[in-house]
Design a protein around this motif. Structure first.
Motif, short mmCIF file in Angstrom:
data_model
loop_
_atom_site.label_atom_id
_atom_site.label_comp_id
_atom_site.label_asym_id
_atom_site.label_seq_id
_atom_site.Cartn_x
_atom_site.Cartn_y
_atom_site.Cartn_z
N ASP A 293 0.86 -1.18 0.00
CA ASP A 293 0.00 0.00 0.00
C ASP A 293 0.90 1.24 0.00
OD1 ASP A 293 -2.31 1.64 0.32
OD2 ASP A 293 -2.02 1.64 2.48
N GLY B 83 0.06 5.55 4.30
CA GLY B 83 0.03 4.83 5.56
C GLY B 83 1.08 3.75 5.66
N VAL B 84 1.71 3.39 4.53
CA VAL B 84 2.79 2.40 4.53
C VAL B 84 4.06 3.04 3.95
CG1 VAL B 84 3.59 0.16 3.68
CG2 VAL B 84 1.22 0.44 4.41
N HIS C 295 3.57 8.89 4.60
CA HIS C 295 2.67 9.48 5.60
C HIS C 295 1.91 10.59 4.88
CE1 HIS C 295 1.13 10.87 9.42
NE2 HIS C 295 1.56 12.09 9.15
N GLN D 73 7.95 7.37 4.55
CA GLN D 73 8.19 6.65 5.79
C GLN D 73 9.58 6.01 5.65
OE1 GLN D 73 5.54 6.25 8.48
NE2 GLN D 73 3.96 5.10 7.39
N ASP E 32 -0.75 -3.52 4.21
CA ASP E 32 -1.58 -2.32 4.21
C ASP E 32 -1.73 -1.84 5.64
OD1 ASP E 32 -4.10 -0.59 4.00
OD2 ASP E 32 -3.99 -1.31 1.93
N ASP E 33 -1.92 -0.54 5.82
CA ASP E 33 -2.11 -0.03 7.18
C ASP E 33 -3.53 -0.24 7.70
OD1 ASP E 33 -3.14 3.37 6.86
OD2 ASP E 33 -2.87 1.98 5.21
N THR F 72 -1.07 -6.40 8.36
CA THR F 72 -1.17 -4.97 8.67
C THR F 72 0.20 -4.42 9.02
OG1 THR F 72 -3.39 -5.35 9.56
CG2 THR F 72 -2.35 -3.25 10.07
N VAL F 73 0.59 -3.34 8.36
CA VAL F 73 1.88 -2.68 8.60
C VAL F 73 1.66 -1.18 8.61
CG1 VAL F 73 4.09 -2.11 7.51
CG2 VAL F 73 3.37 -4.50 7.67
N ARG F 74 2.24 -0.51 9.62
CA ARG F 74 2.11 0.95 9.69
C ARG F 74 3.45 1.66 9.83
NH1 ARG F 74 -2.34 -0.81 12.95
NH2 ARG F 74 -4.32 -0.40 11.88
N ASP F 75 4.52 0.92 10.08
CA ASP F 75 5.83 1.56 10.26
C ASP F 75 6.93 0.55 9.97
OD1 ASP F 75 5.96 -0.10 12.54
OD2 ASP F 75 5.24 1.49 13.86
#
Length: 202
Positions: A9, A12-13, A16, A88, A167-168, A185-188
């Protein structure tokens, strides 16, 4: 389990993204209020329609121009989108450390113009992503619809069971899993690192 494609994604991935910053930048460039831009772009449903492939880029910009009663060109649109995003870096660093034999790709809920943002903000990573940058607007749908993931994999010529998608938003992860992909799910950067280790990619 052999992963032959890591599908990512964007917002969010990889990036930012701050929508209010985009609205403010576009409002300033077009000499309109933020409220006018918000109404024309988002409240009207125009952005979602473009993301879903219901409009091509020319029609999208024409409708946005008409709603704001001023000319909106792709250059102005791109400048606002770029101004609202930042890479990011921890995520990008982990991706660049992956063996180059593993293809990387993108599947983002955006219209085709978004593909022009990535080389500007992610020049080093962009070379690894080519020619596998897919915007939902190119495929006629939006995540989390499982059919969108299936069309993306057909375009990329890879099987779902050999694809890992990150994806976040869990709702999109769930849609990918429904289409047969491995998905997390991944955000960072830290979260991505854990996922890559779990799938023996790093």
């Amino acid at each position: 389990m052999e992963i032959r494609l890591l599908l990512l994604d964007v917002d969010g991935v990889l990036l930012h993204y701050q929508r209010p910053q985009r609205v403010m930048h576009l409002a300033h460039a077009l000499q309109r209020s933020s409220a006018q831009v918000q109404a024309a772009l988002f409240d009207s449903g125009l952005e979602i329609a473009y993301d879903a492939g219901e409009l091509d880029t020319a029609a999208y910009l024409d409708q946005l121009s008409e709603a704001l009663q001023t000319h909106v060109d792709a250059t102005t649109w791109l400048a606002a989108r770029v101004a609202a995003c930042r890479p990011q870096l921890a995520v990008v660093q982990r991706l660049l450390a992956i063996d180059e034999r593993l293809p990387l790709g993108v599947l983002t809920n955006n219209g085709p113009l978004m593909a022009q943002v990535l080389p500007i903000l992610l020049p080093g990573l962009h070379n690894r992503l080519q020619p596998r940058v897919l915007c939902s607007g190119m495929l006629g749908g939006r995540k989390p619809d499982p059919a969108l993931f299936k069309r993306a994999l057909q375009r990329l010529d890879v099987e779902a069971r050999h694809t890992l998608f990150v994806d976040d938003l869990f709702v999109n992860v769930r849609g990918a899993r429904a289409a047969g992909l491995h998905a997390e799910t991944v955000r960072d950067g830290r979260g991505l690192g854990k996922v890559l280790k779990r799938y023996a990619i790093l």
